[in-house]
Design a protein around this motif. Structure first.
Motif, PDB file in Angstrom:
ATOM      1  N   ARG A   1       1.908   1.595  -4.333  1.00  0.00           N
ATOM      2  CA  ARG A   1       1.954   1.599  -5.799  1.00  0.00           C
ATOM      3  C   ARG A   1       3.326   2.005  -6.318  1.00  0.00           C
ATOM      4  O   ARG A   1       3.708   1.649  -7.435  1.00  0.00           O
ATOM      5  N   LEU A   2       4.066   2.747  -5.492  1.00  0.00           N
ATOM      6  CA  LEU A   2       5.430   3.141  -5.876  1.00  0.00           C
ATOM      7  C   LEU A   2       6.461   2.103  -5.441  1.00  0.00           C
ATOM      8  O   LEU A   2       7.659   2.305  -5.629  1.00  0.00           O
ATOM      9  N   GLY A   3       5.989   1.012  -4.857  1.00  0.00           N
ATOM     10  CA  GLY A   3       6.898  -0.047  -4.422  1.00  0.00           C
ATOM     11  C   GLY A   3       7.578   0.233  -3.100  1.00  0.00           C
ATOM     12  O   GLY A   3       8.632  -0.329  -2.811  1.00  0.00           O
ATOM     13  N   ILE A   4       6.988   1.109  -2.284  1.00  0.00           N
ATOM     14  CA  ILE A   4       7.578   1.482  -0.995  1.00  0.00           C
ATOM     15  C   ILE A   4       6.601   1.158   0.120  1.00  0.00           C
ATOM     16  O   ILE A   4       5.408   1.463   0.032  1.00  0.00           O
ATOM     17  N   SER A   5       7.113   0.536   1.155  1.00  0.00           N
ATOM     18  CA  SER A   5       6.287   0.195   2.314  1.00  0.00           C
ATOM     19  C   SER A   5       6.296   1.351   3.300  1.00  0.00           C
ATOM     20  O   SER A   5       7.324   1.708   3.861  1.00  0.00           O
ATOM     21  N   ALA A   6       5.121   1.970   3.485  1.00  0.00           N
ATOM     22  CA  ALA A   6       4.969   3.077   4.427  1.00  0.00           C
ATOM     23  C   ALA A   6       3.985   2.649   5.513  1.00  0.00           C
ATOM     24  O   ALA A   6       2.990   1.982   5.231  1.00  0.00           O
ATOM     25  N   LYS A   7       4.271   3.035   6.742  1.00  0.00           N
ATOM     26  CA  LYS A   7       3.436   2.597   7.857  1.00  0.00           C
ATOM     27  C   LYS A   7       2.636   3.761   8.445  1.00  0.00           C
ATOM     28  O   LYS A   7       3.214   4.766   8.852  1.00  0.00           O
ATOM     29  N   PRO A   8       1.302   3.612   8.481  1.00  0.00           N
ATOM     30  CA  PRO A   8       0.499   4.620   9.185  1.00  0.00           C
ATOM     31  C   PRO A   8       0.591   4.396  10.686  1.00  0.00           C
ATOM     32  O   PRO A   8       0.686   3.260  11.145  1.00  0.00           O
TER      33      PRO A   8
ATOM     34  N   GLN B   1      -0.407   6.372  14.786  1.00  0.00           N
ATOM     35  CA  GLN B   1      -1.050   7.467  15.495  1.00  0.00           C
ATOM     36  C   GLN B   1      -0.116   7.968  16.587  1.00  0.00           C
ATOM     37  O   GLN B   1       0.370   7.188  17.409  1.00  0.00           O
ATOM     38  N   VAL B   2       0.158   9.258  16.592  1.00  0.00           N
ATOM     39  CA  VAL B   2       1.032   9.875  17.588  1.00  0.00           C
ATOM     40  C   VAL B   2       0.308  11.071  18.179  1.00  0.00           C
ATOM     41  O   VAL B   2      -0.031  12.022  17.473  1.00  0.00           O
ATOM     42  N   ARG B   3       0.055  11.001  19.489  1.00  0.00           N
ATOM     43  CA  ARG B   3      -0.632  12.095  20.186  1.00  0.00           C
ATOM     44  C   ARG B   3      -1.892  12.531  19.431  1.00  0.00           C
ATOM     45  O   ARG B   3      -2.084  13.690  19.131  1.00  0.00           O
ATOM     46  N   SER B   4      -2.712  11.554  19.112  1.00  0.00           N
ATOM     47  CA  SER B   4      -4.016  11.748  18.457  1.00  0.00           C
ATOM     48  C   SER B   4      -3.908  12.283  17.029  1.00  0.00           C
ATOM     49  O   SER B   4      -4.913  12.670  16.425  1.00  0.00           O
ATOM     50  N   SER B   5      -2.695  12.325  16.471  1.00  0.00           N
ATOM     51  CA  SER B   5      -2.551  12.738  15.069  1.00  0.00           C
ATOM     52  C   SER B   5      -2.144  11.532  14.222  1.00  0.00           C
ATOM     53  O   SER B   5      -1.399  10.663  14.665  1.00  0.00           O
ATOM     54  N   GLU B   6      -2.685  11.488  13.011  1.00  0.00           N
ATOM     55  CA  GLU B   6      -2.369  10.397  12.082  1.00  0.00           C
ATOM     56  C   GLU B   6      -1.112  10.748  11.291  1.00  0.00           C
ATOM     57  O   GLU B   6      -0.962  11.874  10.823  1.00  0.00           O
ATOM     58  N   ARG B   7      -0.222   9.769  11.172  1.00  0.00           N
ATOM     59  CA  ARG B   7       1.021  10.004  10.436  1.00  0.00           C
ATOM     60  C   ARG B   7       1.356   8.800   9.562  1.00  0.00           C
ATOM     61  O   ARG B   7       0.983   7.673   9.867  1.00  0.00           O
ATOM     62  N   VAL B   8       2.068   9.084   8.488  1.00  0.00           N
ATOM     63  CA  VAL B   8       2.612   8.022   7.635  1.00  0.00           C
ATOM     64  C   VAL B   8       4.121   8.195   7.642  1.00  0.00           C
ATOM     65  O   VAL B   8       4.627   9.291   7.362  1.00  0.00           O
ATOM     66  N   THR B   9       4.828   7.110   7.972  1.00  0.00           N
ATOM     67  CA  THR B   9       6.264   7.227   8.235  1.00  0.00           C
ATOM     68  C   THR B   9       7.076   6.219   7.435  1.00  0.00           C
ATOM     69  O   THR B   9       6.691   5.052   7.306  1.00  0.00           O
ATOM     70  N   LEU B  10       8.205   6.681   6.906  1.00  0.00           N
ATOM     71  CA  LEU B  10       9.238   5.807   6.331  1.00  0.00           C
ATOM     72  C   LEU B  10      10.443   5.878   7.255  1.00  0.00           C
ATOM     73  O   LEU B  10      10.881   6.974   7.616  1.00  0.00           O
ATOM     74  N   LYS B  11      10.979   4.718   7.629  1.00  0.00           N
ATOM     75  CA  LYS B  11      12.154   4.700   8.502  1.00  0.00           C
ATOM     76  C   LYS B  11      13.368   4.043   7.865  1.00  0.00           C
ATOM     77  O   LYS B  11      14.493   4.261   8.307  1.00  0.00           O
ATOM     78  N   ASP B  12      13.137   3.240   6.848  1.00  0.00           N
ATOM     79  CA  ASP B  12      14.261   2.586   6.179  1.00  0.00           C
ATOM     80  C   ASP B  12      15.021   3.613   5.336  1.00  0.00           C
ATOM     81  O   ASP B  12      14.425   4.279   4.479  1.00  0.00           O
ATOM     82  N   PRO B  13      16.333   3.789   5.578  1.00  0.00           N
ATOM     83  CA  PRO B  13      17.097   4.816   4.843  1.00  0.00           C
ATOM     84  C   PRO B  13      17.032   4.671   3.328  1.00  0.00           C
ATOM     85  O   PRO B  13      16.942   5.672   2.607  1.00  0.00           O
ATOM     86  N   ASP B  14      17.055   3.423   2.833  1.00  0.00           N
ATOM     87  CA  ASP B  14      16.980   3.226   1.380  1.00  0.00           C
ATOM     88  C   ASP B  14      15.619   3.651   0.834  1.00  0.00           C
ATOM     89  O   ASP B  14      15.525   4.217  -0.261  1.00  0.00           O
ATOM     90  N   ALA B  15      14.554   3.361   1.601  1.00  0.00           N
ATOM     91  CA  ALA B  15      13.211   3.760   1.177  1.00  0.00           C
ATOM     92  C   ALA B  15      13.077   5.282   1.182  1.00  0.00           C
ATOM     93  O   ALA B  15      12.427   5.858   0.299  1.00  0.00           O
TER      94      ALA B  15
ATOM     95  N   ARG C   1      14.826   6.618  -1.880  1.00  0.00           N
ATOM     96  CA  ARG C   1      14.051   6.337  -3.096  1.00  0.00           C
ATOM     97  C   ARG C   1      12.830   7.247  -3.187  1.00  0.00           C
ATOM     98  O   ARG C   1      12.486   7.727  -4.262  1.00  0.00           O
ATOM     99  N   MET C   2      12.165   7.495  -2.044  1.00  0.00           N
ATOM    100  CA  MET C   2      10.989   8.363  -2.071  1.00  0.00           C
ATOM    101  C   MET C   2      11.372   9.791  -2.445  1.00  0.00           C
ATOM    102  O   MET C   2      10.648  10.470  -3.188  1.00  0.00           O
ATOM    103  N   LEU C   3      12.495  10.264  -1.954  1.00  0.00           N
ATOM    104  CA  LEU C   3      12.953  11.607  -2.337  1.00  0.00           C
ATOM    105  C   LEU C   3      13.163  11.694  -3.845  1.00  0.00           C
ATOM    106  O   LEU C   3      12.803  12.690  -4.485  1.00  0.00           O
ATOM    107  N   LEU C   4      13.727  10.633  -4.417  1.00  0.00           N
ATOM    108  CA  LEU C   4      13.944  10.603  -5.868  1.00  0.00           C
ATOM    109  C   LEU C   4      12.615  10.564  -6.618  1.00  0.00           C
ATOM    110  O   LEU C   4      12.420  11.279  -7.600  1.00  0.00           O
ATOM    111  N   LEU C   5      11.688   9.734  -6.143  1.00  0.00           N
ATOM    112  CA  LEU C   5      10.396   9.603  -6.815  1.00  0.00           C
ATOM    113  C   LEU C   5       9.589  10.898  -6.732  1.00  0.00           C
ATOM    114  O   LEU C   5       8.886  11.258  -7.685  1.00  0.00           O
ATOM    115  N   MET C   6       9.679  11.598  -5.618  1.00  0.00           N
ATOM    116  CA  MET C   6       8.951  12.861  -5.479  1.00  0.00           C
ATOM    117  C   MET C   6       9.534  13.942  -6.379  1.00  0.00           C
ATOM    118  O   MET C   6       8.868  14.918  -6.696  1.00  0.00           O
TER     119      MET C   6
END
Length: 317
Positions: free
Chosen positions: A170-177, A179-193, A196-201
């Motif tokens: 909804r914020l126009g950012i592609s985030a990928k869920p 699974q790492v060592r049985s834990s769920e994570r949501v990750t941004l890897k693109d530097p521009d994204a 932008r997320m730091l600014l939006l937060m």
């Protein structure tokens, strides 16, 4: 860790948000910080943070927004390296069920909401931003800018990861869920994204610092690549010059006095200046000549040597 601490400190100082945004942030902080505990048939709200400022924000918000008393407990957790890290646990023991209903973490049927409430993820954009801010304050991580840049949030459940991914969309950012060592994570890897997320937060100062470090790192990386490229070129040039000098010396031995003067002069320049480039040899010639002329004369010298050597071998046979 210094930059991560700065981001969380900056986010914890945000004030003046609309009521709905504050509620969304508090809900996300509780959900991603730990959630609900059932102790002796009583629901207790508990959330853990690595930032004291974040814990203090949630404690104050629970009191002013929902009218419940929350306590902060400092806990030392052991690390795999044998040290310890400090965590701050916000817990509400009395009125926990009422708070869970108020935040939407319990639905009307008294079922626990495993992700974020629908009114948060489908709310206005300020609520969506606040939800990401709350999740990051609870369990977010940020790399130092470099080759493997990432912004990541560890999620308590798969439903929570899906909620966060939907909110990012909804914020126009592609985030990928993932699974790492049985834990769920949501990750941004693109530097521009990430920027932008730091600014939006709501962390513009940290975003500028992150981007500045990223730019400095890219500049250093480019300089290192150029230096390595130059070193490789110098090594190749030195190897080629050494091989050329060896061939010229052999040509002098084969031809003796039977060498045209212009070819002898070019060959002698190579022997006298083994580390010089062809362009430098051209400037050292008397009169100066182009690097192509130097290369051409040395090439003809070697060809004459090969031809003479083969002729002698055939005559000897």
């Amino acid at each position: 860790m210094a930059l991560l601490d700065d981001v969380k400190r900056e986010l914890s100082q945000i004030d003046g948000e609309l009521l709905a945004a504050k509620q969304a942030q508090a809900t996300a902080m509780i959900r991603f910080g730990g959630g609900l505990r059932l102790i002796q048939r009583q629901i207790m709200v508990q959330a853990q943070f690595d930032s004291y400022e974040a814990a203090l924000w949630l404690q104050n918000t629970i009191h002013t927004l929902y009218g419940h008393d929350a306590a902060i407990t400092e806990v030392d957790r052991p690390t795999p390296m044998g040290g310890s890290i400090t965590r701050y646990v916000v817990h509400v023991e009395r009125g926990g069920a009422a708070l869970a209903l108020q935040t939407g973490l319990l639905d009307r049927r008294k079922h626990v909401v495993m992700g974020l409430p629908n009114e948060v993820t489908s709310g206005n954009i300020s609520q969506v931003k606040a939800a990401w801010r709350g999740a990051f304050l609870a369990h977010g991580d940020l790399s130092e800018p470099g080759k493997a840049s990432y912004l990541e949030i560890v999620c308590p459940t798969q439903d929570a990861a899906v909620s966060l991914t939907t909110a990012a969309r909804r914020l126009g950012i592609s985030a990928k869920p993932r699974q790492v060592r049985s834990s769920e994570r949501v990750t941004l890897k693109d530097p521009d994204a990430i920027e932008r997320m730091l600014l939006l937060m709501g962390a513009p100062q940290s975003a500028r610092e992150w981007t500045g470090k990223r730019s400095d790192g890219e500049a250093r990386g480019k300089a290192n690549r150029l230096a390595n490229f130059d070193d490789a070129n110098m090594r190749r040039s030195a190897k080629a010059a050494a091989e050329a000098g060896k061939k010229v010396r052999h040509a002098f031995e084969v031809l003796g006095d039977e060498i045209p003067e212009n070819l002898r002069a070019a060959g002698q320049l190579r022997l006298d200046h083994p580390d010089a480039s062809l362009e430098q040899l051209g400037r050292l010639a008397d009169p100066p000549i182009t690097k192509d002329a130097v290369a051409g004369r040395i090439r003809r010298l070697l060809q004459l040597s090969d031809k003479t050597e083969k002729a002698r071998q055939q005559a000897g046979a």
